[in-house]
Motif scaffolding. Structure first.
Motif, PDB file in Angstrom:
ATOM      1  N   PHE A  36       0.851  -1.178   0.000  1.00 32.29           N
ATOM      2  CA  PHE A  36       0.000   0.000   0.000  1.00 32.29           C
ATOM      3  C   PHE A  36       0.892   1.234   0.000  1.00 32.29           C
ATOM      4  O   PHE A  36       2.094   1.151   0.278  1.00 32.29           O
ATOM      5  CB  PHE A  36      -0.971   0.014   1.191  1.00 32.29           C
ATOM      6  CG  PHE A  36      -0.318   0.189   2.538  1.00 32.29           C
ATOM      7  CD1 PHE A  36      -0.128   1.448   3.086  1.00 32.29           C
ATOM      8  CD2 PHE A  36       0.100  -0.917   3.269  1.00 32.29           C
ATOM      9  CE1 PHE A  36       0.470   1.614   4.324  1.00 32.29           C
ATOM     10  CE2 PHE A  36       0.694  -0.766   4.519  1.00 32.29           C
ATOM     11  CZ  PHE A  36       0.884   0.504   5.042  1.00 32.29           C
ATOM     12  N   ILE A  37       0.292   2.384  -0.315  1.00 35.28           N
ATOM     13  CA  ILE A  37       1.033   3.638  -0.396  1.00 35.28           C
ATOM     14  C   ILE A  37       0.562   4.584   0.696  1.00 35.28           C
ATOM     15  O   ILE A  37      -0.636   4.859   0.824  1.00 35.28           O
ATOM     16  CB  ILE A  37       0.836   4.328  -1.765  1.00 35.28           C
ATOM     17  CG1 ILE A  37       1.188   3.380  -2.912  1.00 35.28           C
ATOM     18  CG2 ILE A  37       1.674   5.607  -1.836  1.00 35.28           C
ATOM     19  CD1 ILE A  37       2.613   2.939  -2.944  1.00 35.28           C
ATOM     20  N   ALA A  38       1.495   5.067   1.497  1.00 33.07           N
ATOM     21  CA  ALA A  38       1.202   6.100   2.495  1.00 33.07           C
ATOM     22  C   ALA A  38       1.747   7.429   1.998  1.00 33.07           C
ATOM     23  O   ALA A  38       2.808   7.476   1.363  1.00 33.07           O
ATOM     24  CB  ALA A  38       1.828   5.739   3.843  1.00 33.07           C
ATOM     25  N   GLU A  39       1.031   8.504   2.287  1.00 32.22           N
ATOM     26  CA  GLU A  39       1.361   9.826   1.766  1.00 32.22           C
ATOM     27  C   GLU A  39       1.594  10.815   2.899  1.00 32.22           C
ATOM     28  O   GLU A  39       0.845  10.814   3.871  1.00 32.22           O
ATOM     29  CB  GLU A  39       0.220  10.343   0.883  1.00 32.22           C
ATOM     30  CG  GLU A  39      -0.196   9.375  -0.211  1.00 32.22           C
ATOM     31  CD  GLU A  39      -1.358   9.919  -1.029  1.00 32.22           C
ATOM     32  OE1 GLU A  39      -1.870  11.000  -0.693  1.00 32.22           O
ATOM     33  OE2 GLU A  39      -1.734   9.267  -2.013  1.00 32.22           O
ATOM     34  N   LEU A  55       9.022  -0.163   2.071  1.00 32.55           N
ATOM     35  CA  LEU A  55       9.722  -0.826   0.980  1.00 32.55           C
ATOM     36  C   LEU A  55      10.547   0.160   0.157  1.00 32.55           C
ATOM     37  O   LEU A  55      11.634  -0.176  -0.317  1.00 32.55           O
ATOM     38  CB  LEU A  55       8.715  -1.548   0.073  1.00 32.55           C
ATOM     39  CG  LEU A  55       7.858  -2.610   0.756  1.00 32.55           C
ATOM     40  CD1 LEU A  55       6.806  -3.147  -0.198  1.00 32.55           C
ATOM     41  CD2 LEU A  55       8.739  -3.732   1.284  1.00 32.55           C
ATOM     42  N   SER A  56      10.022   1.367  -0.043  1.00 30.08           N
ATOM     43  CA  SER A  56      10.750   2.394  -0.778  1.00 30.08           C
ATOM     44  C   SER A  56      10.087   3.742  -0.537  1.00 30.08           C
ATOM     45  O   SER A  56       8.950   3.815  -0.058  1.00 30.08           O
ATOM     46  CB  SER A  56      10.786   2.090  -2.278  1.00 30.08           C
ATOM     47  OG  SER A  56       9.480   2.178  -2.845  1.00 30.08           O
ATOM     48  N   LEU A  57      10.828   4.807  -0.866  1.00 27.67           N
ATOM     49  CA  LEU A  57      10.315   6.173  -0.793  1.00 27.67           C
ATOM     50  C   LEU A  57      10.376   6.811  -2.173  1.00 27.67           C
ATOM     51  O   LEU A  57      11.244   6.478  -2.984  1.00 27.67           O
ATOM     52  CB  LEU A  57      11.145   7.031   0.161  1.00 27.67           C
ATOM     53  CG  LEU A  57      10.902   6.953   1.666  1.00 27.67           C
ATOM     54  CD1 LEU A  57      11.910   7.835   2.381  1.00 27.67           C
ATOM     55  CD2 LEU A  57       9.488   7.376   2.022  1.00 27.67           C
ATOM     56  N   LEU A  58       9.466   7.751  -2.414  1.00 24.89           N
ATOM     57  CA  LEU A  58       9.500   8.573  -3.614  1.00 24.89           C
ATOM     58  C   LEU A  58       9.317  10.021  -3.196  1.00 24.89           C
ATOM     59  O   LEU A  58       8.331  10.359  -2.524  1.00 24.89           O
ATOM     60  CB  LEU A  58       8.390   8.171  -4.581  1.00 24.89           C
ATOM     61  CG  LEU A  58       8.245   9.027  -5.845  1.00 24.89           C
ATOM     62  CD1 LEU A  58       9.485   8.900  -6.719  1.00 24.89           C
ATOM     63  CD2 LEU A  58       6.993   8.641  -6.620  1.00 24.89           C
ATOM     64  N   CYS A  59      10.267  10.876  -3.547  1.00 22.25           N
ATOM     65  CA  CYS A  59      10.166  12.277  -3.145  1.00 22.25           C
ATOM     66  C   CYS A  59      11.058  13.143  -4.021  1.00 22.25           C
ATOM     67  O   CYS A  59      11.959  12.639  -4.705  1.00 22.25           O
ATOM     68  CB  CYS A  59      10.540  12.463  -1.676  1.00 22.25           C
ATOM     69  SG  CYS A  59      12.254  12.048  -1.268  1.00 22.25           S
ATOM     70  N   LEU A 101       6.080  10.097  -0.724  1.00 22.02           N
ATOM     71  CA  LEU A 101       5.261   8.884  -0.794  1.00 22.02           C
ATOM     72  C   LEU A 101       6.103   7.715  -0.298  1.00 22.02           C
ATOM     73  O   LEU A 101       7.321   7.677  -0.510  1.00 22.02           O
ATOM     74  CB  LEU A 101       4.810   8.599  -2.224  1.00 22.02           C
ATOM     75  CG  LEU A 101       4.019   9.664  -2.976  1.00 22.02           C
ATOM     76  CD1 LEU A 101       3.725   9.183  -4.388  1.00 22.02           C
ATOM     77  CD2 LEU A 101       2.750  10.008  -2.256  1.00 22.02           C
ATOM     78  N   CYS A 102       5.444   6.756   0.330  1.00 21.51           N
ATOM     79  CA  CYS A 102       6.160   5.576   0.833  1.00 21.51           C
ATOM     80  C   CYS A 102       5.371   4.322   0.502  1.00 21.51           C
ATOM     81  O   CYS A 102       4.190   4.209   0.854  1.00 21.51           O
ATOM     82  CB  CYS A 102       6.353   5.679   2.349  1.00 21.51           C
ATOM     83  SG  CYS A 102       7.337   4.337   3.067  1.00 21.51           S
ATOM     84  N   ALA A 103       6.006   3.395  -0.218  1.00 20.22           N
ATOM     85  CA  ALA A 103       5.415   2.076  -0.451  1.00 20.22           C
ATOM     86  C   ALA A 103       5.718   1.209   0.765  1.00 20.22           C
ATOM     87  O   ALA A 103       6.859   1.156   1.239  1.00 20.22           O
ATOM     88  CB  ALA A 103       5.986   1.452  -1.713  1.00 20.22           C
TER      89      ALA A 103
END
Length: 265
Positions: A36-39, A55-59, A101-103
């Protein structure tokens, strides 16, 4: 800290953010691999503190040493994907997240017995499909003393991105799981109360109802409310007294009123 600069949303590793649907993220064919994705940093930190696994970050790059820095310091080995603001802004909803964002790994749901162990007040969400309502119900449940949340299979997933965001991360604070029907709680010692307008509905401040030692509050879908069979099988049916000829509230608002009035004393 493995920082990975990307210039396309088709980059391997970004599929969870850019191309997978909510159903694909849940990966129902193999629930053990669900994501799932947390914001937003605040919500992500709530999830991390509750024991969820990133699992990973997006920023954006500026957030690596800014808003996301404490998350990265807690988990220095997870990949951090970064790109231009213009690229990331093409992701639906990205601009609403304060840039992070964080998976996360989706844990297997616990049993009903585990979730209800020691609980005095629980809510059963029956067929509520609006993500905003799910998030708002969880937020009220956390704030107003509900010990656990149970959802029927026809209800929206609490780990939907929007539900998480609306809940302000409280989906990570209140134990929850799936249940086939509210009747399953009787075997655990709960009395059930269906929130519905019927000829036999008692007021929500009914003395006997409020005094029940273990109570499951059943909330129905936004449009049609609870199925008649669910109402008929409940130990109580309760209504919220209203004025100005108003006959109902939004399910999230009604849940907040019910949680407060029926809280364990």
């Amino acid at each position: 800290m493995p920082v990975i600069h990307v210039d396309t949303l088709s980059h391997p590793g970004l599929d969870v953010y850019a191309s997978l649907t909510e159903a694909q993220l849940r990966n129902r064919l193999d629930p053990a691999k669900g994501v799932f994705i947390a914001e937003s940093p605040k919500v992500i930190n709530v999830a991390l503190s509750a024991g969820y696994t990133p699992l990973s970050l997006l920023c954006e790059e500026k957030h690596i040493s800014g808003d996301a820095s404490d998350i990265i310091s807690r988990y220095p080995d997870i990949p951090v994907y970064t790109g231009s603001r213009e690229l990331l802004a093409s992701l639906t909803g990205y601009t609403l997240t304060r840039g992070v964002l964080c998976a996360m790994h989706r844990p297997l749901p616990p049993s009903v017995e585990e979730v209800c162990s020691g609980a005095r007040r629980v809510v059963v969400i029956d067929g509520v499909v609006d993500t905003t309502n799910i998030g708002a119900i969880f937020r009220s449940a956390a704030a107003l003393g509900i010990d656990a949340v149970l959802l029927t299979p026809s209800s929206c997933d609490p780990l939907n991105r929007r539900a998480i965001r609306v809940s302000m991360g409280t989906v990570f604070l209140v134990p929850w799981t799936w249940v086939d029907s509210a009747s399953a709680l009787r075997d655990l010692g709960f009395k059930t109360v269906a929130m519905a307008l019927t000829d036999r509905s008692v007021s929500i401040d009914d003395t006997a109802l409020c005094a029940e030692p273990r109570l499951a509050i059943i909330m129905g879908t936004e449009g049609d409310g609870l199925p008649q069979a669910t109402i008929d099988s409940a130990d109580y049916t309760a209504r919220i007294p209203m004025y100005h000829n108003v006959d109902s509230l939004n399910v999230a608002a009604a849940a907040a009123v019910a949680f407060w009035q029926l809280r364990a004393r």
